[in-house]
Write a protein that holds these residues in place. Structure first.
Motif, PDB file in Angstrom:
ATOM      1  N   UNK A  18       0.891  -1.425  -0.070  1.00 63.02           N
ATOM      2  CA  UNK A  18      -0.140  -0.224  -0.175  1.00 63.02           C
ATOM      3  C   UNK A  18       0.854   1.285   0.025  1.00 63.02           C
ATOM      4  N   UNK A  19       1.903   1.110   0.296  1.00 64.96           N
ATOM      5  CA  UNK A  19       3.208   2.199   0.362  1.00 64.96           C
ATOM      6  C   UNK A  19       3.080   2.762  -0.894  1.00 64.96           C
ATOM      7  N   UNK A  20       3.201   1.951  -2.068  1.00 68.66           N
ATOM      8  CA  UNK A  20       3.510   2.034  -3.498  1.00 68.66           C
ATOM      9  C   UNK A  20       2.166   2.144  -4.076  1.00 68.66           C
ATOM     10  N   UNK A  21       1.334   1.664  -3.553  1.00 68.06           N
ATOM     11  CA  UNK A  21      -0.133   1.526  -4.479  1.00 68.06           C
ATOM     12  C   UNK A  21      -0.680   2.893  -4.709  1.00 68.06           C
ATOM     13  N   UNK A  22      -1.214   3.073  -5.846  1.00 67.82           N
ATOM     14  CA  UNK A  22      -1.927   4.591  -6.126  1.00 67.82           C
ATOM     15  C   UNK A  22      -3.459   4.477  -5.513  1.00 67.82           C
ATOM     16  N   UNK A  23      -3.912   3.173  -5.077  1.00 71.01           N
ATOM     17  CA  UNK A  23      -5.048   3.132  -4.670  1.00 71.01           C
ATOM     18  C   UNK A  23      -5.420   2.104  -3.691  1.00 71.01           C
ATOM     19  N   UNK A  24      -6.292   2.414  -2.634  1.00 72.03           N
ATOM     20  CA  UNK A  24      -6.842   1.200  -1.514  1.00 72.03           C
ATOM     21  C   UNK A  24      -7.921   1.545  -1.548  1.00 72.03           C
ATOM     22  N   UNK A  25      -8.837   0.190  -1.562  1.00 75.45           N
ATOM     23  CA  UNK A  25     -10.443   0.438  -1.260  1.00 75.45           C
ATOM     24  C   UNK A  25     -10.529  -0.673  -0.193  1.00 75.45           C
ATOM     25  N   UNK A  26     -10.999   0.125   0.973  1.00 75.59           N
ATOM     26  CA  UNK A  26     -11.341  -0.579   2.202  1.00 75.59           C
ATOM     27  C   UNK A  26     -12.728  -0.929   2.258  1.00 75.59           C
ATOM     28  N   UNK A  27     -13.153  -2.370   2.405  1.00 75.80           N
ATOM     29  CA  UNK A  27     -14.199  -2.566   2.562  1.00 75.80           C
ATOM     30  C   UNK A  27     -14.859  -3.055   4.146  1.00 75.80           C
ATOM     31  N   UNK A  28     -15.762  -2.326   4.268  1.00 71.90           N
ATOM     32  CA  UNK A  28     -16.504  -2.352   5.754  1.00 71.90           C
ATOM     33  C   UNK A  28     -17.655  -3.174   5.853  1.00 71.90           C
ATOM     34  N   UNK A  29     -17.933  -3.627   6.912  1.00 80.37           N
ATOM     35  CA  UNK A  29     -19.307  -4.288   7.148  1.00 80.37           C
ATOM     36  C   UNK A  29     -19.781  -3.512   8.056  1.00 80.37           C
ATOM     37  N   UNK A  30     -20.967  -3.550   7.969  1.00 79.55           N
ATOM     38  CA  UNK A  30     -22.098  -2.938   8.847  1.00 79.55           C
ATOM     39  C   UNK A  30     -22.558  -3.681  10.249  1.00 79.55           C
ATOM     40  N   UNK A  31     -22.268  -3.394  11.418  1.00 75.81           N
ATOM     41  CA  UNK A  31     -22.393  -4.002  12.537  1.00 75.81           C
ATOM     42  C   UNK A  31     -23.792  -4.369  12.766  1.00 75.81           C
ATOM     43  N   UNK A  32     -24.599  -3.444  12.533  1.00 77.97           N
ATOM     44  CA  UNK A  32     -26.047  -3.867  12.654  1.00 77.97           C
ATOM     45  C   UNK A  32     -26.744  -4.067  11.559  1.00 77.97           C
ATOM     46  N   UNK A  33     -26.309  -4.998  10.764  1.00 81.55           N
ATOM     47  CA  UNK A  33     -27.323  -5.473   9.640  1.00 81.55           C
ATOM     48  C   UNK A  33     -28.114  -6.403   9.879  1.00 81.55           C
TER      49      UNK A  33
END
Length: 164
Positions: free
Chosen positions: A66-81
């Motif tokens: 990630x230090x060199x990557x142009x992009x990071x996509x963080x996928x998050x989960x909803x706790x109260x689904x």
């Protein structure tokens, strides 16, 4: 679909920005994933800020690229689904769709596991100041590949059990 048999984990990227329309296509593909009861428990943090990517690279021993990557996509989960026992399965399907679309678009990507390890989930959450109703599930490092890899054939007849 050739991308299933072409996609590999790419960890080295050109110093080239990923275009906004391609980012949108990645997110559309992710959100097209199947989801238990159509709950769609995912939310996405799109990170292109160099400082944040460097901080995220410290959240897991496997996230150094990630230090060199142009992009990071963080996928998050909803706790109260509605169906929390299936939320991580749903988010996994979203990540796989995103990875396949990245390959289709000529991008390289790698899936970085965060959940269920509490220390990694907390670290990512702190870097991004994510909403308290979410937890970090994974990060996808993404960019134009600066390496070429051939996917290995993982088909294994010994793992198939027919019940005729």
């Amino acid at each position: 679909m050739k991308e299933i048999f072409h996609r590999t984990s790419i960890r080295k990227y050109e110093k080239r920005k990923v275009e906004e329309d391609k980012i949108k296509r990645l997110l559309r593909a992710a959100m097209a994933a199947p989801s238990a009861g159509n709950q769609q428990p995912w939310e996405f943090y799109v990170v292109a800020a160099r400082g944040k990517l460097e901080q995220l690279s410290q959240c897991s021993p496997y996230a150094r690229m990630l230090k060199e990557a142009p992009l990071g996509i963080v996928v998050c989960c909803q706790k109260d689904c509605r169906l929390p026992d299936y939320a991580q399965i749903d988010c996994s399907a979203a990540v796989e769709n995103l990875l396949l679309e990245a390959d289709f678009l000529g991008l390289g990507a790698v899936w970085l596991g965060i959940a269920p390890l509490e220390d990694r989930m907390k670290a990512v959450g702190e870097v991004l100041e994510i909403s308290p109703n979410l937890y970090a599930f994974s990060i996808v490092a993404c960019g134009y590949p600066a390496e070429e890899k051939t996917q290995q054939d993982r088909y294994d007849e010994t793992r198939i059990h027919y019940m005729n």
